[in-house]
Motif scaffolding. Structure first.
Motif, PDB file in Angstrom:
ATOM      1  N   ARG A 130     -10.569  12.936  -0.566  1.00  0.00           N
ATOM      2  CA  ARG A 130     -11.851  12.286  -0.856  1.00  0.00           C
ATOM      3  C   ARG A 130     -11.681  11.040  -1.719  1.00  0.00           C
ATOM      4  O   ARG A 130     -12.409  10.063  -1.555  1.00  0.00           O
ATOM      5  CB  ARG A 130     -12.786  13.269  -1.576  1.00  0.00           C
ATOM      6  N   ASN A 131     -10.716  11.069  -2.655  1.00  0.00           N
ATOM      7  CA  ASN A 131     -10.575   9.937  -3.569  1.00  0.00           C
ATOM      8  C   ASN A 131      -9.525   8.929  -3.118  1.00  0.00           C
ATOM      9  O   ASN A 131      -9.145   8.045  -3.883  1.00  0.00           O
ATOM     10  CB  ASN A 131     -10.236  10.428  -4.984  1.00  0.00           C
ATOM     11  N   TYR A 132      -9.075   9.039  -1.862  1.00  0.00           N
ATOM     12  CA  TYR A 132      -8.069   8.088  -1.376  1.00  0.00           C
ATOM     13  C   TYR A 132      -8.679   6.701  -1.220  1.00  0.00           C
ATOM     14  O   TYR A 132      -9.779   6.546  -0.689  1.00  0.00           O
ATOM     15  CB  TYR A 132      -7.507   8.538  -0.029  1.00  0.00           C
ATOM     16  N   GLN A 133      -7.957   5.702  -1.701  1.00  0.00           N
ATOM     17  CA  GLN A 133      -8.322   4.319  -1.473  1.00  0.00           C
ATOM     18  C   GLN A 133      -7.048   3.508  -1.336  1.00  0.00           C
ATOM     19  O   GLN A 133      -6.180   3.538  -2.204  1.00  0.00           O
ATOM     20  CB  GLN A 133      -9.171   3.774  -2.628  1.00  0.00           C
ATOM     21  N   TYR A 134      -6.931   2.798  -0.243  1.00  0.00           N
ATOM     22  CA  TYR A 134      -5.739   1.988  -0.002  1.00  0.00           C
ATOM     23  C   TYR A 134      -5.578   0.963  -1.106  1.00  0.00           C
ATOM     24  O   TYR A 134      -6.548   0.360  -1.562  1.00  0.00           O
ATOM     25  CB  TYR A 134      -5.867   1.289   1.345  1.00  0.00           C
ATOM     26  N   ASP A 135      -4.332   0.747  -1.556  1.00  0.00           N
ATOM     27  CA  ASP A 135      -4.047  -0.384  -2.439  1.00  0.00           C
ATOM     28  C   ASP A 135      -2.643  -0.906  -2.140  1.00  0.00           C
ATOM     29  O   ASP A 135      -1.791  -0.173  -1.624  1.00  0.00           O
ATOM     30  CB  ASP A 135      -4.223  -0.015  -3.925  1.00  0.00           C
TER      31      ASP A 135
END
Length: 298
Positions: free
Chosen positions: A109-114
């Motif tokens: 749920r808290n995945y965000q590409y960086d």
């Protein structure tokens, strides 16, 4: 920090140079393939989760029921559809298990590409696939892998290259002082620090840890205190980074050992084929001589 300072991507890459290209999965006997197989737990450690492949499938399937996310099976099938050629066993085993674990990271749920995460993954992939028989196929596999996770392989490569070029122009002071300066990469690091500090929209992973270390390596800032200061500036737990870099180093060491075993196996098989060919030539020569002798006697 002994574990971190002893890890060098270039040094491990050099030790992997003693390798033999493999053109087909057919040279691997079943018992030999099992001997080279990496335990799923090692790759689970790299991804930051602890679950068997089958257990992972159940977890993700449960998530997809509620949120309509793809299952592990679907992600693996997408990869196989995108790249249909056989992959040599020692590489295929790692790729398949790593894909399962990254699937779990990707759909948290808290995945965000960086971009630091991207740099870490690109570094891991390039090290794992070093010595692959075809550079062209290696890149096609990379694209199929990332696309199977519904992400953009070009973005991964571009962001990794951008951070590498930036890091090469930095030193220890400028690296940890990113928050006081303006620039594209500085803005990326500031955003990470803000999200990590909020404890909400930042999903730490072991690829991120590898990405951090790659920045340090390229900036020639390998002193233990520099990593500590960089982690503090980014609001990242240094203990987790130390642990995860040690896991990655162990994984690469195991891969180097597996490739050495593979090289020995291929060389043995090649020698056996040569010996059989020489024996066949000798038999043919003897048969020819006997035939000529019998012809003379007649």
């Amino acid at each position: 920090m002994a574990a971190v300072t002893s890890l060098s991507f270039s040094a491990i890459g050099q030790s992997a140079e003693r390798r033999a290209p493999l053109s087909s999965t057919r040279v691997l006997g079943s018992s030999f393939s099992e001997g080279l197989r990496f335990r799923t737990g090692v790759l689970c450690d790299l991804a930051g989760v602890r679950a068997s492949t089958s257990g992972s499938l159940l977890v993700v399937q449960g998530m997809s029921t509620a949120t309509d996310l793809p299952t592990v099976a679907e992600t693996k099938q997408n990869f196989l559809k995108a790249y249909k050629r056989p992959i040599p066993g020692v590489y295929n085993t790692v790729l398949q298990e790593l894909l399962v674990q990254q699937h779990l990271m990707r759909y948290k749920r808290n995945y965000q590409y960086d971009p630091v995460f991207a740099l870490g993954f690109v570094t891991v992939y390039d090290q794992l696939m070093e010595g692959y028989p075809s550079d062209e196929d290696k890149e096609i596999i990379f694209q199929a892998y990332i696309q199977a996770l519904q992400e953009d392989p070009q973005q991964y490569r571009a962001d990794a290259q951008k951070l590498e070029e930036w890091a090469r122009s930095q030193n220890a002071d400028s690296l940890i002082g990113f928050s006081t300066r303006e620039g594209e990469v500085e803005a990326i690091l500031k955003d990470i620090a803000e999200r990590a500090g909020s404890k909400g929209s930042f999903g730490y992973s072991r690829f991120f840890a590898v990405g951090l270390f790659r920045l340090l390596e390229l900036a020639n800032a390998m002193e233990p205190t520099i990593l500590e200061k960089l982690c503090a500036a980014l609001n990242v737990n240094k203990r987790s980074v130390d642990r995860d870099l040690d896991v990655y180093r162990n994984l690469l060491s195991k891969l180097v050992q597996a490739k050495e075993l593979l090289k020995e196996y291929v060389n043995r098989e090649k020698k056996k084929r040569e010996e059989r060919a020489e024996s066949q030539k000798a038999n043919e020569a003897i048969t020819k001589c006997v035939g000529e002798y019998q012809h003379i006697l007649q």
